[in-house]
Write an enzyme that holds these catalytic residues in place. Structure first.
Site, mmCIF file in Angstrom:
data_model
loop_
_atom_site.group_PDB
_atom_site.id
_atom_site.type_symbol
_atom_site.label_atom_id
_atom_site.label_comp_id
_atom_site.label_asym_id
_atom_site.label_seq_id
_atom_site.Cartn_x
_atom_site.Cartn_y
_atom_site.Cartn_z
ATOM 1 C CB CYS A 35 42.718 13.833 -83.689
ATOM 2 S SG CYS A 35 43.078 12.373 -82.675
ATOM 3 C CB CYS B 120 36.382 10.694 -79.800
ATOM 4 S SG CYS B 120 37.034 9.702 -81.159
HETATM 5 N N1 DGL Z 1 40.952 11.034 -80.282
HETATM 6 C C1 DGL Z 1 40.199 10.650 -81.428
HETATM 7 C C2 DGL Z 1 39.666 11.896 -82.164
HETATM 8 O O1 DGL Z 1 39.475 12.938 -81.590
HETATM 9 C C3 DGL Z 1 40.742 9.682 -82.429
HETATM 10 C C4 DGL Z 1 41.863 8.755 -82.196
HETATM 11 C C5 DGL Z 1 41.655 7.430 -82.950
HETATM 12 O O2 DGL Z 1 41.014 6.571 -82.391
HETATM 13 O O3 DGL Z 1 42.113 7.294 -84.096
HETATM 14 O O4 DGL Z 1 39.415 11.842 -83.331
#
Ligand code: DGL
Length: 265
Positions: free
Chosen positions: A192, A77
């Site tokens: 993301c 993330c």
């Molecule tokens: N998957 C997460 C990232 O790589 C973010 C998604 C979220 O919680 O807004 O930033």
């Protein structure tokens, strides 16, 4: 030889985006069990106030590490790692954390036009960490940061099989396409982990072809380097656990997890 003593690898995200990293990690580490953790009770992380998010993630990890004793943790993330990576390493010095940060360096190395866009959550876009990456590795490029309010949610809906409108997607990604002095953006960094699930839609809607940079494989390779090598192993039997902090993911999410060989606990 069987491999009963190997500790599992913990893969963490705010939602289901980390699955894009898990699928690459599984290819490179077939001998390992994984634990997938989605902090869906806190999803989306993109709009969180920084101090509150730091506190949340560090205290969540205190519980996760005590309960699961993983060999390493992959923070799949960008929104979390660009903010909390250093705090996690300071709070748990015996644990190794593999991070996910916007792939600005490889994008700067590859671009031919010099126009690169970074598609991310609003949180990742405003991080000092992200600005630092641009200063250190892409000062010769024109980097446009595009913070999308809705795309992580849309990706969750899309991967669960719901319909997501083209106009809505285009409204989120349109800003990535820059034309300047006859040159055009040629690389969009998917900063993301949710976004690679939608890359086919992005490709179809893009006003011109670009390289969509997904760092999942590079993250998995980094994790592979950190865990002890095991050449001699038997294929694993049984599914890996998925933990949702809400304690209550919906049916479509449970089915999705099953498709990834994960059982919701
Ligand atoms: N998957 C997460 C990232 O790589 C973010 C998604 C979220 O919680 O807004 O930033």
């Amino acid at each position: 030889m069987t491999t009963p003593d190997l500790k599992p690898i913990l893969v963490f995200d705010s939602g289901i985006g980390g699955l894009t990293v898990l699928r690459e990690a599984r290819v490179l580490m077939p001998e390992r069990h994984f634990i997938y953790v989605a902090d869906d009770a806190g999803f989306p992380y993109g709009g969180w106030e920084e101090a509150a998010l730091k506190e949340r993630v560090v205290s969540l990890f205190a519980r996760l590490l005590a309960e699961h004793d993983p060999e390493i943790c992959i923070i799949a993330c960008n929104t979390a790692f660009t903010l909390v990576g250093a705090d996690l390493r300071a709070a748990f010095p015996d644990m190794r954390f593999v991070g996910t940060v916007p792939a600005i360096k490889p994008a700067a190395e590859r671009t031919r036009s010099g126009l690169v866009s970074v598609l991310a959550t609003p949180g990742t876009v405003k991080r000092a960490y992200t600005r630092g990456l641009i200063q250190s590795f892409a000062s010769q490029c024109h980097v446009r940061l595009v913070g999308s309010e809705n795309l992580a949610r849309m990706a969750e809906a899309y991967i669960r099989g719901e319909t997501v409108g083209d106009t809505d997607v285009l409204a989120e990604i349109g800003q990535c396409f820059v034309e300047q002095d006859g040159a055009k953006t040629d690389i969009v960094v998917l900063a993301c982990t949710h976004y690679p699930f939608m890359v086919n839609v992005f490709r179809r809607l893009a006003p011109w072809p670009v390289d969509w940079l997904d760092p999942a494989e590079a993250i998995a390779r980094q994790a592979r380097r950190l865990v002890s090598p095991t050449d001699d192993f038997e294929p694993l039997i049984g599914e890996d656990p998925a933990i949702f902090t809400s304690g209550n993911p919906d049916f479509a999410t449970r089915r999705l997890m099953q498709g990834f060989g994960l059982t919701v606990r």
